[in-house]
Design a protein around this motif. Structure first.
Motif, PDB file in Angstrom:
ATOM      1  N   ALA A   2       0.014   7.879  12.652  1.00  0.00           N
ATOM      2  CA  ALA A   2      -1.576   8.317  12.620  1.00  0.00           C
ATOM      3  C   ALA A   2      -2.223   7.228  11.468  1.00  0.00           C
ATOM      4  CB  ALA A   2      -1.600   9.441  11.997  1.00  0.00           C
ATOM      5  N   GLN A   3      -1.447   6.517  10.678  1.00  0.00           N
ATOM      6  CA  GLN A   3      -1.945   5.648   9.722  1.00  0.00           C
ATOM      7  C   GLN A   3      -2.405   4.340  10.508  1.00  0.00           C
ATOM      8  OE1 GLN A   3      -2.582   7.226   6.968  1.00  0.00           O
ATOM      9  NE2 GLN A   3      -1.132   8.704   8.060  1.00  0.00           N
ATOM     10  N   LEU A   4      -1.872   4.057  11.722  1.00  0.00           N
ATOM     11  CA  LEU A   4      -2.186   2.800  12.406  1.00  0.00           C
ATOM     12  C   LEU A   4      -3.516   2.635  12.630  1.00  0.00           C
ATOM     13  CD1 LEU A   4       0.962   2.803  14.956  1.00  0.00           C
ATOM     14  CD2 LEU A   4       0.645   1.251  12.887  1.00  0.00           C
ATOM     15  N   ASP A   5      -4.316   3.567  12.515  1.00  0.00           N
ATOM     16  CA  ASP A   5      -5.760   3.672  13.000  1.00  0.00           C
ATOM     17  C   ASP A   5      -6.724   3.681  11.899  1.00  0.00           C
ATOM     18  OD1 ASP A   5      -7.798   3.475  14.915  1.00  0.00           O
ATOM     19  OD2 ASP A   5      -8.283   5.804  14.369  1.00  0.00           O
ATOM     20  N   ASP A   6      -6.074   3.582  10.493  1.00  0.00           N
ATOM     21  CA  ASP A   6      -6.742   3.394   9.294  1.00  0.00           C
ATOM     22  C   ASP A   6      -7.552   2.302   9.134  1.00  0.00           C
ATOM     23  OD1 ASP A   6      -6.653   5.517   6.680  1.00  0.00           O
ATOM     24  OD2 ASP A   6      -6.998   3.428   6.175  1.00  0.00           O
ATOM     25  N   PRO A   7      -8.758   2.311   8.535  1.00  0.00           N
ATOM     26  CA  PRO A   7      -9.250   1.138   8.331  1.00  0.00           C
ATOM     27  C   PRO A   7      -8.781   0.234   7.198  1.00  0.00           C
ATOM     28  CG  PRO A   7     -11.070   3.046   8.227  1.00  0.00           C
ATOM     29  CD  PRO A   7      -9.594   3.568   8.246  1.00  0.00           C
ATOM     30  N   GLU A   8      -7.911   0.651   6.377  1.00  0.00           N
ATOM     31  CA  GLU A   8      -7.169  -0.244   5.318  1.00  0.00           C
ATOM     32  C   GLU A   8      -6.065  -0.994   6.003  1.00  0.00           C
ATOM     33  OE1 GLU A   8      -6.020  -2.219   2.626  1.00  0.00           O
ATOM     34  OE2 GLU A   8      -7.883  -0.895   2.076  1.00  0.00           O
ATOM     35  N   LEU A  52       1.262   4.003  18.474  1.00  0.00           N
ATOM     36  CA  LEU A  52       1.620   2.912  18.615  1.00  0.00           C
ATOM     37  C   LEU A  52       0.944   2.217  20.057  1.00  0.00           C
ATOM     38  CD1 LEU A  52       5.443   2.976  17.711  1.00  0.00           C
ATOM     39  CD2 LEU A  52       3.510   1.442  16.612  1.00  0.00           C
ATOM     40  N   ALA A  53       1.334   2.895  20.971  1.00  0.00           N
ATOM     41  CA  ALA A  53       0.389   2.509  22.319  1.00  0.00           C
ATOM     42  C   ALA A  53      -0.932   2.408  22.090  1.00  0.00           C
ATOM     43  CB  ALA A  53       0.670   3.520  23.248  1.00  0.00           C
ATOM     44  N   VAL A  54      -1.765   3.269  21.733  1.00  0.00           N
ATOM     45  CA  VAL A  54      -3.106   3.154  21.305  1.00  0.00           C
ATOM     46  C   VAL A  54      -3.419   1.963  20.593  1.00  0.00           C
ATOM     47  CG1 VAL A  54      -5.131   4.222  20.182  1.00  0.00           C
ATOM     48  CG2 VAL A  54      -3.514   5.658  21.590  1.00  0.00           C
ATOM     49  N   ARG A  55      -2.766   1.764  19.346  1.00  0.00           N
ATOM     50  CA  ARG A  55      -3.029   0.520  18.428  1.00  0.00           C
ATOM     51  C   ARG A  55      -2.962  -0.759  19.268  1.00  0.00           C
ATOM     52  NH1 ARG A  55      -5.264  -2.346  14.712  1.00  0.00           N
ATOM     53  NH2 ARG A  55      -3.752  -3.670  13.295  1.00  0.00           N
ATOM     54  N   LEU A  56      -1.946  -0.941  20.163  1.00  0.00           N
ATOM     55  CA  LEU A  56      -1.569  -1.842  20.976  1.00  0.00           C
ATOM     56  C   LEU A  56      -2.776  -2.095  22.040  1.00  0.00           C
ATOM     57  CD1 LEU A  56       2.157  -1.416  21.062  1.00  0.00           C
ATOM     58  CD2 LEU A  56       0.925  -3.371  20.332  1.00  0.00           C
ATOM     59  N   ALA A  57      -3.383  -1.163  22.428  1.00  0.00           N
ATOM     60  CA  ALA A  57      -4.559  -1.042  23.557  1.00  0.00           C
ATOM     61  C   ALA A  57      -5.647  -1.732  23.072  1.00  0.00           C
ATOM     62  CB  ALA A  57      -4.597   0.286  23.936  1.00  0.00           C
ATOM     63  N   VAL A  58      -5.787  -1.906  21.803  1.00  0.00           N
ATOM     64  CA  VAL A  58      -6.850  -2.586  21.056  1.00  0.00           C
ATOM     65  C   VAL A  58      -6.618  -4.229  21.200  1.00  0.00           C
ATOM     66  CG1 VAL A  58      -8.451  -3.034  19.085  1.00  0.00           C
ATOM     67  CG2 VAL A  58      -7.484  -0.759  20.011  1.00  0.00           C
ATOM     68  N   GLY A  59      -6.869  -4.797  22.471  1.00  0.00           N
ATOM     69  CA  GLY A  59      -6.213  -6.080  22.608  1.00  0.00           C
ATOM     70  C   GLY A  59      -6.881  -7.335  22.343  1.00  0.00           C
ATOM     71  N   PRO A  60      -7.135  -7.850  23.635  1.00  0.00           N
ATOM     72  CA  PRO A  60      -7.729  -9.026  23.615  1.00  0.00           C
ATOM     73  C   PRO A  60      -9.078  -9.214  23.084  1.00  0.00           C
ATOM     74  CG  PRO A  60      -6.944  -8.408  25.653  1.00  0.00           C
ATOM     75  CD  PRO A  60      -6.920  -7.279  24.972  1.00  0.00           C
ATOM     76  N   ARG A  99      -2.038  -0.117   7.443  1.00  0.00           N
ATOM     77  CA  ARG A  99      -1.472  -0.139   8.666  1.00  0.00           C
ATOM     78  C   ARG A  99      -0.367  -1.052   8.740  1.00  0.00           C
ATOM     79  NH1 ARG A  99      -6.960  -1.450   9.889  1.00  0.00           N
ATOM     80  NH2 ARG A  99      -6.560  -3.828  10.059  1.00  0.00           N
ATOM     81  N   GLU A 100      -0.514  -1.978   7.847  1.00  0.00           N
ATOM     82  CA  GLU A 100       1.058  -2.903   7.471  1.00  0.00           C
ATOM     83  C   GLU A 100       2.055  -2.206   7.258  1.00  0.00           C
ATOM     84  OE1 GLU A 100       2.274  -6.978   5.264  1.00  0.00           O
ATOM     85  OE2 GLU A 100       0.145  -6.247   5.000  1.00  0.00           O
ATOM     86  N   ALA A 101       2.061  -1.087   6.228  1.00  0.00           N
ATOM     87  CA  ALA A 101       2.964  -0.733   5.776  1.00  0.00           C
ATOM     88  C   ALA A 101       3.480   0.383   6.790  1.00  0.00           C
ATOM     89  CB  ALA A 101       2.690   0.386   4.583  1.00  0.00           C
ATOM     90  N   ALA A 102       2.672   0.819   7.515  1.00  0.00           N
ATOM     91  CA  ALA A 102       2.916   1.768   8.607  1.00  0.00           C
ATOM     92  C   ALA A 102       3.718   1.204   9.812  1.00  0.00           C
ATOM     93  CB  ALA A 102       1.834   2.654   9.361  1.00  0.00           C
ATOM     94  N   THR A 103       3.344   0.027  10.228  1.00  0.00           N
ATOM     95  CA  THR A 103       4.088  -0.698  11.080  1.00  0.00           C
ATOM     96  C   THR A 103       5.528  -1.277  10.542  1.00  0.00           C
ATOM     97  OG1 THR A 103       1.821  -1.647  11.661  1.00  0.00           O
ATOM     98  CG2 THR A 103       3.840  -2.912  12.448  1.00  0.00           C
ATOM     99  N   SER A 104       5.598  -1.754   9.295  1.00  0.00           N
ATOM    100  CA  SER A 104       6.836  -2.341   9.060  1.00  0.00           C
ATOM    101  C   SER A 104       7.692  -1.092   8.930  1.00  0.00           C
ATOM    102  CB  SER A 104       6.731  -2.388   7.648  1.00  0.00           C
ATOM    103  OG  SER A 104       7.825  -2.841   6.799  1.00  0.00           O
ATOM    104  N   PHE A 105       7.274   0.170   8.525  1.00  0.00           N
ATOM    105  CA  PHE A 105       8.144   1.285   8.585  1.00  0.00           C
ATOM    106  C   PHE A 105       8.651   1.794  10.007  1.00  0.00           C
ATOM    107  CE2 PHE A 105       8.352   6.056   9.066  1.00  0.00           C
ATOM    108  CZ  PHE A 105       9.570   6.434   8.169  1.00  0.00           C
TER     109      PHE A 105
END
Length: 716
Positions: free
Chosen positions: A341-347, A372-380, A351-357
Motif C-alpha cells: 500500500a505504500q507504493l502509492d504514497d506521495p513520499e 505492484l501492478a497498479v504502480r506499474l500501470a502508471v507508465g508511459p 515508495r523506494e523503501a517499499a520497493t526495495s523490501f
C-alpha cells in the motif's frame, strides 16, 4: 595545545597506510577553526589511524592528544573527537579472542594487546568525560554518555551522574543518549543491572516525554529480555502516537565536505529530513533486537507502524520488517499487503523503501501483487501524475534513473519501476509478462529481471522472440558473458527454442575471456530446449571432451536432452568420477548423472566412492545421484542425513532428495518435522544477508512439507 606532539617519533610509528608522520597534521586539523579542515582531519583519523577499528602504535600515541583536545572548550566539534575516543577504547575482547591482523601492506601484525592498552589509556583519562555531560555544546553532550558508559573505570559513579543529568537535560536526543548509556552500563555490569532495570521501568511509566518513555522501555527490554511486559505492543504503539502528535524536533546543518564521513552524514540527514522524530528508528531497532524470537509481537508492532499517518514511522517499519522477515519465519501476509500500500504514497523515500523490501520476497510478495501492478500501470509519458512525489524529478532520477527513462517507460536503475517489476515477476504474477516485453523492446534491462523469468510459467513464452533479438545484438567481445548469460538463462526459462541459431552463435564465438563460463551458460540453455536443439548436437558432441568439467558435463546434459542417447554421454561424465579430480568437477558430473536418472544406472559403482569423500558437497551430490540413478536409498540416506546435520546450507538439496524417496526416507521424518517447527530461518546470518535468502528458506519449507506428505502417505 598539543604539548609534546613534536617529541613523538611519528615516523617510526605506523598506521594503515605506512609511516605515521602525517598524524601530527591530522591532530592539528582536528583543532582547526575551519570546519572543512576539521572534518577532513577526522576522516583521516578514521581512514588511517583507526582504520576499520584497528588500533596501531600510532593510535596509542594519539590518545593523550585526543584527550587534551576534548578537554579544551575552545576546540569545536569535540563531540566527534569523543566518538573517536569511544571507538578506539571501546572494543571488548573475549578472553580467548585474538585480534592479530595484517596491516594494509600485509607486513605487520596488530597485537591484541594494543586494544587493551588503548582502553586502559583512555580509562586513565576518562574523568574528562564527566565534565562533558554538562558541556554547552549539545553535540558534546550527545557523545559523552556513551563514552562514560564504555570507558569510565567507575561504572556506579558514571551511572549516578547519567541519571542525575537526565533531570536537567532539555535536548531530546541528548536525553535519549543518556538513557541508552544507562542501559549500556547495566548490560556491561551485572551487579548494577537489577536496580537499573527497576529504574528504567519506573522511567518508562513516569516520564512526561513519550520519547523518553519509549527510550526507557527499549533499554529495559534490552537489559531484561526475559521479562518484557506482555502488553508491549499496545504500550509502544501508544507511545509512537504520542510522539507523532507532539510536534517536530529541530536540527542543525553542517558544512558539506568531500569526505567519507561527510557523505555518510549527508545520507543520514537526507534520511531524517522532514521527519518529526527520526530517532524513533533506533529505539525501535533496539526494542526489536530485545524481542528477538517473539515474532508475533514484532509483527504486531510493525503492522501498527505501517498503519500510522506518519510516513516516517511507516518507512521505519519497512526497514525493521526487512530484518525480521530475513531471520524469522512467520505469517507475513498482512505486513506484505501493508507495505504494498505504500507504493502509492506521495513520499518517494517511502515508495523506494517499499520497493526495495518487496524485491527480496519472491513468492511471499503475493499479497502486494495488486499494488505492484497498479504502480506499474502508471507508465508511459502522460499517463502518470507529475506533481510533487507523484513521478516528479526526484522520483524519476533516483538511483541511476533519468527523466526520459521514467517518462518513456524504460526500466533502468535499481529502484522505481524496475524494482516494482522485479518484485512482481519474482512473485510469479503473470501481469509482469507484458511489462517485461515492453522493457525488452525499449531499453536496458536490469539483469535480475531476466533471471526472474523462470517463475512466470507458460505465459512467458511470448518473450522468446524479444530475448532472441536481444541476444543476437550482443557483441562477441570481452564482455560477452556479462551481457549474454542473463539472456541465455531467460531463453532457457521460457523455452525459447527458436533462438538455437543465436545461442550457437554465442557458443561458437565465445572469446578467451571467461570462455568456459559462456559455453556452460549456452549449453544449459540448449539443454532446456530439449529435442528442439538437435541442430546443436555436433557442437555438444565436440564439447564432451572439453578440459573444463562444467563445460563437458553441461554438454553431456544437453546432448542427452536433445537426443536421448546415452552412448557417449555416460562415458563423458564418468571421466570426472575418478581419483584425482577436484571436488567441484566430481560434483558437476554427479549432479548431471542425477538429472539423467535411472537411465544412468550403470554409473552407480562409479558414484559410490564419492560417499566417503572428505568434501561434504561431494558426498551430498554423490548420494543424491546414487539414489536417482539406482534407487539405493539404504546407502544414500545415511549420507544425506549426516550432511543435513553437518551443514545447514545443504538442507535444500537433501530435502529435495528425501521428498523423492518418500517412504524410503521415513527414518528422516524427525529431521523434517524439526525443521518445520523451527522459527528461525535455516540460512539466517547475523549482520549479513543475500537477495535470495528468504526465497531459499521458503523453498526448503515447501520441499520439507512435500517430503513429509510423501512419507506419511507412503507415496504420491
Amino acid at each position: 595545545m598539543l604539548t609534546g606532539i613534536e617529541e613523538v617519533d611519528w615516523a617510526s610509528l605506523g598506521h594503515a597506510y605506512g609511516p605515521a608522520d602525517d598524524v601530527p597534521e591530522l591532530l592539528r586539523g582536528l583543532a582547526s577553526a575551519d570546519p572543512a579542515e576539521r572534518e577532513t582531519a577526522l576522516d583521516g583519523m578514521y581512514g588511517a589511524v583507526h582504520h576499520q577499528g584497528d588500533v596501531y602504535d600510532s593510535t596509542l600515541a594519539c590518545i593523550p592528544f585526543l584527550l587534551e583536545l576534548v578537554a579544551d572548550p575552545a576546540v569545536e566539534d569535540r563531540g566527534c573527537i569523543v566518538e573517536l575516543l569511544t571507538s578506539i577504547g571501546g572494543i571488548e575482547l573475549d578472553d580467548d579472542e585474538e585480534i592479530d591482523e595484517l596491516d594494509a601492506e600485509g607486513e605487520e601484525f596488530i597485537p591484541a594487546a594494543n586494544y587493551a592498552m588503548a582502553a586502559a589509556a583512555i580509562a586513565a583519562g576518562a574523568d574528562v568525560f564527566l565534565g562533558l555531560i554538562s558541556d554547552p555544546d549539545p553535540e558534546v553532550r550527545l557523545a559523552a554518555p556513551c563514552a562514560l558508559a564504555s570507558l569510565h573505570p567507575e561504572p556506579a559513579r558514571a551511572l549516578t551522574l547519567l541519571r542525575e543529568r537526565l533531570t536537567v537535560e532539555r535536548d531530546t536526543e541528548v536525553r535519549l543518549a543518556l538513557v541508552a548509556a544507562v542501559g549500556r552500563i547495566a548490560l556491561r555490569h551485572a551487579s548494577l543491572r537489577t536496580e537499573t532495570v527497576d529504574w528504567l521501568d519506573w522511567l518508562a511509566r513516569a516520564a512526561q516525554d513519550p520519547g523518553l518513555r519509549l527510550a526507557a522501555l527499549a533499554q529495559r527490554a534490552r537489559c531484561a529480555p526475559g521479562d518484557i511486559p506482555e502488553d508491549i505492543v499496545p504500550w509502544v504503539t501508544g507511545l509512537l502516537e504520542e510522539i507523532r502528535t507532539s510536534g517536530p524536533a529541530g536540527g542543525g546543518e553542517r558544512v558539506a565536505t568531500p569526505t567519507l564521513i561527510g557523505q555518510v552524514r549527508e545520507l543520514l540527514e537526507e534520511h531524517a529530513a522532514g521527519r518529526p522524530a527520526p530517532w524513533t528508528e533506533e529505539l525501535l531497532r533496539t526494542l526489536h533486537a530485545a524481542l528477538d524470537d517473539r515474532v508475533d509481537d514484532r509483527i504486531a508492532l510493525i503492522e501498527a507502524q505501517l498503519r500510522s499517518p506518519d510516513w516516517g514511522q511507516r518507512s521505519d517499519a519497512i526497514w525493521l520488517c526487512g530484518g525480521l522477515i530475513r531471520v524469522w519465519r512467520g505469517r507475513y501476509e498482512e505486513i506484505v499487503r501493508l507495505v504494498g500500500a505504500q507504493l502509492d504514497d506521495p513520499e518517494p523515500r517511502l515508495r523506494e523503501a517499499a520497493t526495495s523490501f518487496l524485491e527480496r520476497l519472491f513468492e511471499l510478495g503475493g499479497p502486494a501483487a495488486d499494488a505492484l501492478a497498479v504502480r506499474l500501470a502508471v507508465g508511459p509519458a502522460g499517463a502518470a501524475p507529475t506533481g510533487p512525489g507523484r513521478g516528479g524529478a526526484r522520483d524519476r532520477g533516483a538511483r541511476g534513473g533519468s527523466p526520459q527513462g521514467a517518462q518513456g517507460g524504460r526500466f533502468v536503475g535499481r529502484s522505481g519501476r524496475d524494482g516494482a517489476l522485479l518484485a512482481l515477476a519474482r512473485a510469479g504474477d503473470t501481469r509482469a509478462v507484458p511489462l517485461l516485453a515492453r522493457a525488452l523492446e525499449e531499453g536496458e534491462v536490469r539483469r535480475e529481471l531476466l533471471y526472474a523469468m523462470d517463475g512466470l510459467g507458460p505465459s512467458a513464452a511470448m518473450l522468446a522472440p524479444l530475448l532472441r533479438r536481444r541476444l543476437a545484438e550482443v557483441e562477441l567481445d570481452e564482455r560477452l558473458y556479462d551481457r549474454a548469460a542473463p539472456l541465455l538463462y531467460a531463453l532457457g526459462a521460457v523455452r525459447g527454442s527458436q533462438a538455437v541459431p543465436e545461442v550457437l552463435r554465442v557458443l561458437r564465438g565465445a572469446p578467451a575471456n571467461r570462455r568456459d563460463w559462456v559455453r556452460e551458460a549456452a549449453l544449459r540453455t540448449l539443454a532446456a530446449f530439449g529435442p528442439a536443439a538437435r541442430k546443436a548436437v555436433p557442437d555438444m558432441r565436440r564439447l564432451l571432451g572439453a578440459e573444463s568439467a562444467t563445460v563437458a558435463t553441461a554438454a553431456a546434459q544437453a546432448l542427452w536432452a536433445a537426443e536421448g542417447d546415452l552412448g557417449e554421454v555416460l562415458t563423458a561424465l564418468e571421466r570426472w568420477l575418478r581419483p584425482g579430480v577436484t571436488s567441484a568437477d566430481w560434483c558437476s558430473a554427479a549432479q548431471a548423472l542425477g538429472e539423467i536418472g535411472p537411465a544412468a544406472a550403470s554409473t552407480a559403482a562409479a558414484l559410490r566412492p564419492g560417499l566417503a569423500s572428505r568434501d561434504l558437497w561431494v558426498r551430498v551430490r554423490s548420494a543424491a545421484a546414487l539414489w536417482r540413478v539406482s534407487g539405493d536409498a539404504a546407502t544414500a540416506l545415511p549420507v544425506l542425513v549426516a550432511a543435513w546435520e553437518e551443514n545447514r546450507h545443504a538442507r535444500v538439496d537433501v530435502a529435495e532428495c528425501l521428498a523423492e524417496m518418500g517412504p524410503a526416507a521415513s527414518e528422516a521424518q524427525l529431521l523434517i518435522l524439526t525443521e518445520l517447527t523451527r522459527r528461525r530461518r535455516h540460512n539466517a546470518r547475523e549482520g549479513a544477508s543475500g537477495s535470495h535468502d528468504i526465497h531459499v528458506d521458503e523453498k526448503l519449507l515447501t520441499v520439507c512439507r512435500a517430503a513429509l506428505a510423501r512419507m506419511e502417505r507412503g507415496g504420491f
